[in-house]
Design a protein around this motif. Structure first.
Motif, short mmCIF file in Angstrom:
data_model
loop_
_atom_site.label_atom_id
_atom_site.label_comp_id
_atom_site.label_asym_id
_atom_site.label_seq_id
_atom_site.Cartn_x
_atom_site.Cartn_y
_atom_site.Cartn_z
N SER A 78 0.83 -1.20 0.00
CA SER A 78 0.00 0.00 0.00
C SER A 78 0.87 1.26 0.00
O SER A 78 0.58 2.21 -0.73
CB SER A 78 -0.92 -0.01 1.22
N ARG A 79 1.92 1.27 0.81
CA ARG A 79 2.81 2.44 0.84
C ARG A 79 3.52 2.63 -0.50
O ARG A 79 3.67 3.75 -0.96
CB ARG A 79 3.83 2.28 1.96
N ALA A 80 3.97 1.52 -1.10
CA ALA A 80 4.64 1.62 -2.39
C ALA A 80 3.68 2.14 -3.46
O ALA A 80 4.06 2.95 -4.31
CB ALA A 80 5.20 0.26 -2.80
N GLN A 81 2.44 1.71 -3.41
CA GLN A 81 1.45 2.17 -4.39
C GLN A 81 1.16 3.66 -4.18
O GLN A 81 1.05 4.41 -5.15
CB GLN A 81 0.16 1.37 -4.25
N GLN A 82 1.06 4.10 -2.92
CA GLN A 82 0.81 5.51 -2.65
C GLN A 82 1.97 6.37 -3.12
O GLN A 82 1.76 7.46 -3.67
CB GLN A 82 0.56 5.74 -1.16
#
Length: 91
Positions: A78-82
């Motif tokens: 999720s952090r990488a996608q954000q």
């Protein structure tokens, strides 16, 4: 009665859940192994289920490890996608 202004909620604390659950799981298995030699004595005293409680704790700890690792991986995705959606950070 005057209204007290609410403060914003603090961010959640980051902890190494995998290490915490892993340590607890190891302790349950160690307790199971430590109680094995005393099975007959524990049974005679009415505590024959203690070793099985420890084994259950260890097995549930393995499920907890799987859950914590899956959760950590999902948070990282999720952090990488954000970060990918927000674009490169300005230096």
């Amino acid at each position: 009665m005057p209204k007290i202004p609410l403060r914003p909620a603090p961010p959640p604390l980051e902890a190494n859940d995998v290490a915490i659950v892993g340590a607890g799981t190891v302790l349950w298995f160690v307790a199971f192994l430590a109680l094995l030699p005393f099975h007959h004595r524990l049974t005679a005293d009415g505590h024959g289920n203690w070793q099985w409680i420890c084994l259950s704790g260890g097995l549930l700890g393995l499920i907890g490890l799987w859950y914590c690792r899956s959760r950590r991986a999902a948070i990282q995705r999720s952090r990488a996608q954000q970060e990918a959606e927000s674009g490169p950070a300005a230096d």
